[in-house]
Structures are given as C-alpha cells and as structure tokens.
Design a protein around this motif. Structure first.
Motif, short mmCIF file in Angstrom:
data_model
loop_
_atom_site.label_atom_id
_atom_site.label_comp_id
_atom_site.label_asym_id
_atom_site.label_seq_id
_atom_site.Cartn_x
_atom_site.Cartn_y
_atom_site.Cartn_z
N GLY A 79 0.82 -1.21 0.00
CA GLY A 79 0.00 0.00 0.00
C GLY A 79 0.85 1.25 0.00
N THR A 80 0.20 2.37 0.15
CA THR A 80 0.86 3.67 0.22
C THR A 80 1.02 4.03 1.68
OG1 THR A 80 -0.16 4.31 -1.88
CG2 THR A 80 0.73 6.07 -0.51
N TYR A 81 2.26 4.28 2.08
CA TYR A 81 2.58 4.55 3.48
C TYR A 81 3.41 5.82 3.61
CZ TYR A 81 1.10 -0.21 4.48
OH TYR A 81 0.36 -1.35 4.61
N THR A 82 3.31 6.43 4.76
CA THR A 82 4.16 7.55 5.13
C THR A 82 5.57 7.01 5.30
OG1 THR A 82 2.31 8.57 6.30
CG2 THR A 82 4.51 9.38 6.83
N ALA A 83 6.55 7.70 4.72
CA ALA A 83 7.92 7.19 4.80
C ALA A 83 8.93 8.32 4.80
CB ALA A 83 8.21 6.25 3.62
N LEU A 84 10.02 8.05 5.49
CA LEU A 84 11.23 8.86 5.39
C LEU A 84 12.09 8.16 4.35
CD1 LEU A 84 13.47 10.84 6.15
CD2 LEU A 84 13.99 9.35 8.11
N ARG A 85 12.32 8.82 3.24
CA ARG A 85 13.07 8.21 2.14
C ARG A 85 14.41 8.93 1.97
NH1 ARG A 85 10.34 6.99 -3.60
NH2 ARG A 85 9.74 5.15 -2.44
N VAL A 86 15.47 8.14 1.92
CA VAL A 86 16.81 8.67 1.71
C VAL A 86 17.35 8.04 0.43
CG1 VAL A 86 19.15 8.88 2.63
CG2 VAL A 86 17.18 8.97 4.18
N VAL A 87 17.60 8.87 -0.57
CA VAL A 87 18.09 8.41 -1.87
C VAL A 87 19.55 8.82 -2.01
CG1 VAL A 87 17.78 8.51 -4.37
CG2 VAL A 87 15.79 8.63 -2.86
N LEU A 88 20.40 7.83 -2.24
CA LEU A 88 21.83 8.08 -2.45
C LEU A 88 22.11 8.20 -3.94
CD1 LEU A 88 23.14 5.48 0.14
CD2 LEU A 88 22.88 7.95 0.45
N GLY A 89 22.72 9.32 -4.35
CA GLY A 89 23.07 9.53 -5.75
C GLY A 89 21.87 9.41 -6.67
N ASP A 90 21.99 8.52 -7.69
CA ASP A 90 20.92 8.33 -8.67
C ASP A 90 19.74 7.51 -8.13
OD1 ASP A 90 22.35 9.76 -10.56
OD2 ASP A 90 23.25 7.96 -11.46
N GLY A 91 19.93 6.84 -7.01
CA GLY A 91 18.85 6.03 -6.44
C GLY A 91 18.42 4.89 -7.35
N ALA A 92 19.35 4.32 -8.10
CA ALA A 92 19.02 3.27 -9.06
C ALA A 92 19.32 1.87 -8.52
CB ALA A 92 19.80 3.49 -10.35
N GLY A 93 19.75 1.78 -7.27
CA GLY A 93 20.12 0.48 -6.71
C GLY A 93 19.05 -0.12 -5.84
N ARG A 94 19.38 -1.31 -5.32
CA ARG A 94 18.45 -1.98 -4.41
C ARG A 94 18.24 -1.11 -3.18
NH1 ARG A 94 21.97 -6.46 -5.44
NH2 ARG A 94 22.76 -6.12 -3.34
N ASN A 95 17.11 -1.35 -2.54
CA ASN A 95 16.76 -0.52 -1.40
C ASN A 95 16.64 -1.35 -0.13
OD1 ASN A 95 13.55 -0.94 -0.95
ND2 ASN A 95 14.10 -1.20 -3.09
#
Length: 185
Positions: free
Chosen positions: A118-134
């Motif tokens: 579902g859609t959840y509230t989140a703190l998202r931290v993206v490193l650089g291009d953010g193209a890798g696994r999370n």
C-alpha cells in the motif's frame, strides 16, 4: 445460512496484544535507496542506514504517530546532512536527498507481523541516482533494526535479538462458548 455466517464470524474473532497502529495504517517507514547495485554502493547504503538509525532512530519513533511525523519533519535537514556525511566518509561523492511523504510499498513480513502492500508515510533517503536496491523497515512503531544480511532485491529489518515482536493470538468464540458449557456440567 445466517447461522453459518454468524458462527464463522464468531470463530474468527481476533484477540491479544497486536500493535493497533499496524492495522490502522499509522506507521512510518524508513526507506534507504542505493546509488546502484554495485557491491560498494550497497555497502555504503547499509552504512548510511546504520548511522541514521543510530543517530535518529529513538527520537523519530518516540510518542504517537503525530509526534513521530513531527520529529521526522523537524530532523529532515539533519537526516539529509548525516546521510551525505556518512556516504562521503565512505568514499561516495553523489550526495543524498532525504524526503518525507507518501510512497508505495509491497507486502512485507516483519518476524510474523504482516504489513500489506500500500501507500505509506515514509522517510526516504536516496543516495546519488537512487538506481540500486533498497532497504526499508517500519520506523514507527519501532520494528526498525538493521539486519546484517544484504542478499535479495530488498532488505527488510528484523527485531533485535531478545526483542519481543507484537503477538497475535486467535481464539474461537464458538470453542470458548462450548468449553464454558462443558466446564459447568
């Protein structure tokens, strides 16, 4: 038919100590996304994750849902600065961007507690291009402790050793009623 539906409803009654916020959707997830899938970028992602949980984890999961959201908003510039600092310290020059909002997540199970997609509230931290696994976990209520294993497309968190996960206990109201009748004879 009405009797069968009533009996079915009675036998699936949920009781026990379940963290209610898991069922009401009041949760905040921490989501750290690596620059790429290279081993080095994945290692850096986990270093950033560890640093953020160490420095901010307790402050961001305190109080109720509204308190936790306010704490994330208040700390957002410091979270981004810490993520960038740790990434640079580890040899990464791409920087980090922290954001707080609504994001889509797949179904995940945390040591027996299922959190539906579902859609959840989140703190998202993206490193650089953010193209890798999370890597992600439930930060509020606290189910967010890092796991050393980095295999798989997504890494979830697991409760710390010795920590008790929320327990769910199911009891049949019909069986309880029958036991009550039999014990009175």
């Amino acid at each position: 038919m009405l009797l069968a539906c009533t009996l079915l409803a009675l036998t699936t009654q949920r009781i026990g100590a379940v963290e209610p916020t898991l069922w009401q959707g009041e949760m905040i997830r921490l989501h750290v996304i690596a620059h790429s899938d290279s081993a080095e970028d994945q290692r850096i992602k986990l270093c950033v994750r560890d640093a953020l949980l160490e420095k901010f984890g307790q402050a961001l999961s305190a109080g109720d849902f509204d308190d936790a959201c306010a704490a994330v908003r208040d700390h957002l510039p410091a979270i981004e600065a810490e993520a960038s600092r740790v990434a640079a310290e580890q040899g990464f020059s791409g920087g980090a961007v922290a954001s707080f909002g609504l994001y889509d997540f797949p179904t995940r199970e945390y040591d027996g507690v299922r959190v539906p997609a579902g859609t959840y509230t989140a703190l998202r931290v993206v490193l650089g291009d953010g193209a890798g696994r999370n890597w992600w976990c439930v930060m509020y209520p606290t189910l967010c402790l890092p796991q050393a294993d980095t295999a798989g497309a997504e890494q979830a968190a697991v409760p710390a050793q010795g920590a008790k996960p929320p327990q769910v206990q199911f009891e049949s109201a019909l069986m309880k009623w029958i036991r009550g009748i039999l014990s009175n004879q």
